[in-house]
Scaffold this active site. Structure first.
Site, short mmCIF file in Angstrom:
data_model
loop_
_atom_site.label_atom_id
_atom_site.label_comp_id
_atom_site.label_asym_id
_atom_site.label_seq_id
_atom_site.Cartn_x
_atom_site.Cartn_y
_atom_site.Cartn_z
N ASP A 265 0.83 -1.20 0.00
CA ASP A 265 0.00 0.00 0.00
C ASP A 265 0.87 1.25 0.00
O ASP A 265 1.84 1.35 0.76
CB ASP A 265 -0.89 -0.03 1.24
N GLU B 279 1.70 -0.48 -4.99
CA GLU B 279 0.76 0.59 -5.33
C GLU B 279 1.65 1.82 -5.50
O GLU B 279 2.12 2.40 -4.52
CB GLU B 279 -0.25 0.81 -4.22
#
Length: 712
Positions: free
Chosen positions: A337, A373
């Site tokens: 993330d 990401e």
């Protein structure tokens, strides 16, 4: 012993080890079944690691720490022995945070005043676990990237409403391992399940005050502990055994387990957040603080804090966590993330940062799937295409371009061509291949595919933020009405658009990622930021009875089967556009045509009004050898894209590209694509010889067709 860090049970007793450079004294706090607390000073210190061995402590023992040291917020120091702290290396956590003022180290009415109330009654405990588990027979699938189809799912949301999962198992690791759920994944054809955060996380106080919760879980407080609320068996270490059993069951079904991990920040928030672990242990070592005023935290994550990636102890924490999940929990990869935040040693994003160096050289972590990401909310944080060669990336440009094409945005074709073929403009220059691109049209963050074709605007009123939260740049189109409608024309168009998105995704080069529930037409009622919706808005609504043939589920299964049956859709190298074998009388590995059947010119590509084209994929152009060293050959295909609002006639390209073409996919029809044995795919002509060079075929407005020429 000073290592390993954390609580390590050896069959006789438990060794406790905790890092803190600023601590003056550390107390290990043991909790009895009656809630009583026993404090034991840790007197051994080596390299800032405070440690001790307790022969009497075993699995199930609950514990925490109290750290005595400087409390001077203007200097960034926030030690507070009144606050019971979680072990950063805890393998399991019991309980949850109760939002009493005692969990904060300051007075609400005056943040400059210290709050020395005891937080122990209001915070969770770390738990000593039994590390032993019968992994006999477990085998990691190790599916190659180019053969992968990823399924992004939420542990609770996937099974909370599943009618075949027992009530007490729904929403848990055990529920995800249920045969009915695994059968769905197998029949669908996915090769990996990417689980949204399962590290122990905290639900924010501001959400709980609104009657909501942090459903997604991007608020980690324990990087080694599986989230306890997802355990059907208990929270005293049972969650570890249950998670391992889930992984073993998925591996038996040849499904990999990829974890969405949040190493960029913690649940302690900004300078007004609670003191739960890292802040009270050693604030200046774990967090990025503002240089000229260390009371405050640097925030490139939008959550209030960012971990200090240039600190060796933080890097060790992350790498120890990653290795633990691979070696002890047997997971097969990670999606990071806001990975750009991990590359910020100082201010800028640095692809040569220490984090990437330690991952590259690690003999364990470097061998599993690593997906970034590739953005954060800091300056210069959008880094799609800029991660090192070992990594794959969520390709946000793919998502945006495919959405633009099918909503009818002008001047989309040039970039769409790049995205369809693996985004060589982003990944080829540094030696990467098409699998560097994880393609997705929808993900947990944003609209589902059903909502993408049903809403022009977000509808996040249920989140309690006056619809201000969530992205306004959705690139969606409601097909003529906002939200639910009884109009049969709009309903049919929406169904076709969903098939268009799924077909485009699964026939693109790269690694496709499917959002759980998109194969069932799941809607979130227009909510594009359902992070706080632990209810029917986010949970998958499973059909009570199997739908008849022609469902979106059948359609998705057939598309995945088509992809897996034909290596031309999952190449390991980028297209070159050159004649095969260097012979000028041979056609290239790919070619592009106008609907009129003419090869695309620069003028055609630059025509902003154009929304349609034909793509030729040469099955003889797969240059890499298979596992036996033989050059792979496949059928050839024509992909006919018509994103315009009008039906169009497409001319079949000249004979050198193929003598006879059979339609196997037509998204106008609701039937699944044709299988290898034939079958319905585009109405009455499915499975028949539909076209020869010079013929024209009609492609419906806002639809695509796939034609196949069998090799030989």
């Amino acid at each position: 012993m000073s290592h390993p860090l954390g609580a390590t049970y050896d069959g006789v007793g438990t060794n406790f080890a905790l890092y803190s450079e600023v601590a003056e004294q550390v107390e290990l706090c043991l909790f009895g079944e009656d809630g009583s607390e026993t404090r034991i000073p840790l007197r051994e210190v080596d390299g800032f690691v405070w440690h001790g061995y307790l022969p009497s402590a075993g699995p199930g023992q609950r514990y925490g720490y109290r750290v005595h040291g400087p409390y001077n917020p203007p200097a960034g120091q926030r030690c507070d022995p009144a606050k019971l702290l979680l072990d950063p290396y805890a393998k399991a956590v019991d309980g949850r945070v109760s939002w009493d003022p005692a969990v904060f180290s300051y007075q609400f009415q005056d943040p400059d005043l210290r709050n020395q109330a005891d937080s122990a009654p209001f915070v969770p405990r770390s738990v000593v676990i039994n590390p032993y588990f019968d992994w006999s027979g477990d085998r990691a699938p190790r599916t190659p990237y180019h053969d992968s189809v990823i399924y992004e799912a939420h542990v609770k949301g996937l099974t909370r409403l599943h009618p075949d999962v027992p009530e007490n198992e729904r929403g848990t690791y055990l529920g995800l391992a249920h045969p009915a759920v695994i059968e769905h994944l197998q029949r669908l054809g996915v090769t990996a399940i990417e689980l949204m955060p399962v590290h122990q996380f905290v639900s924010d106080s501001v959400l709980e005050q609104r009657g909501l919760s942090n459903y997604w879980g991007y608020n980690t407080i324990g990087f080694f502990a599986p989230h306890n609320a997802y355990s059907a068996a208990g929270q005293r270490g049972q969650q570890v055994q249950e998670f391992k059993a889930m992984v073993r069951a998925l591996h038996e079904a040849d499904i990999e387990v990829i974890l969405d991990v949040v190493y960029n920040h913690t649940a302690e928030g900004n300078h007004l957040g609670p003191t739960l672990s890292f802040r009270g242990l050693d604030n200046t070592s774990y967090y990025r603080l503002v240089d000229d005023d260390p009371r405050y935290y640097m925030d490139t994550t939008g959550t209030g804090n960012s971990l200090l990636m240039r600190n060796p102890q933080v890097l060790q924490l992350i790498m120890d966590s990653l290795r633990y999940w691979v070696l002890e929990m047997h997971v097969d990869g990670f999606r990071f993330d806001l990975a750009s935040a991990l590359a910020r040693q100082f201010h800028e994003v640095d692809r040569l940062s220490s984090f990437f160096d330690v991952v590259q050289q690690d003999p364990v972590v470097s061998q599993v799937k690593l997906i970034a990401e590739p953005w954060d909310v800091g300056e210069g944080g959008y880094q799609v295409g800029n991660f090192p060669p070992l990594w794959s990336e969520w390709n946000g440009k793919y998502r945006d371009t495919v959405r633009d094409l099918w909503r009818g945005q002008a001047a989309t074709l040039p970039e769409f061509a790049s995205r369809l073929t693996g985004s060589s403009d982003l990944y080829q220059s540094d030696g990467r291949s098409p699998v560097a691109s994880v393609n997705f049209v929808t993900a947990h963050d944003g609209f589902t595919v059903a909502d993408l074709v049903s809403y022009d605007n977000k509808h996040n009123e249920a989140n309690g933020e006056d619809n201000h939260d969530g992205s306004d740049d959705n690139r969606s189109w409601n097909c003529g009405a906002e939200g639910p409608t009884d109009d049969p024309g709009i309903t049919a168009l929406r169904a076709r658009q969903q098939r268009n998105f799924l077909a485009t995704l699964l026939l693109s080069q790269g690694v496709p990622m499917l959002l759980a529930g998109d194969e069932l037409g799941r809607s979130q009622r227009g909510n594009n930021n359902a992070y706080c919706q632990d209810n029917e808005i986010s949970w998958l609504a499973w059909p009570q009875q199997p739908e008849p043939g022609g469902s979106l589920l059948d359609y998705t299964r057939a598309l995945i089967s088509l992809r897996m049956s034909h290596p031309v859709f999952r190449r390991r190298r980028f297209f070159q556009g050159e004649p095969i074998s260097g012979r000028h009388d041979q056609v290239g590995d790919i070619a592009w045509f106008t609907p009129g059947g003419e090869e695309m010119t620069d003028e055609d590509w630059s025509a902003g009004f154009a929304k349609s084209l034909t793509v030729f994929l040469n099955g003889d152009g797969i240059s890499e050898p298979d596992q036996r060293g033989q050059r792979v050959r496949d059928d050839s295909f024509l992909l006919l894209f018509n994103a315009s609002e009008n039906d169009l006639k497409f001319a079949i390209p000249p004979a050198r590209y193929g003598e006879q073409w059979t339609r196997i996919v037509d998204t106008v029809a609701g039937d699944p694509p044709a299988t290898e044995a034939g079958g319905q795919a585009g109405g009455q002509v499915a499975g028949e010889a539909t076209a020869r060079p010079g013929d024209t075929i009609e492609v419906g407005s806002r639809s695509l067709q796939v034609l196949r020429q069998r090799r030989g």
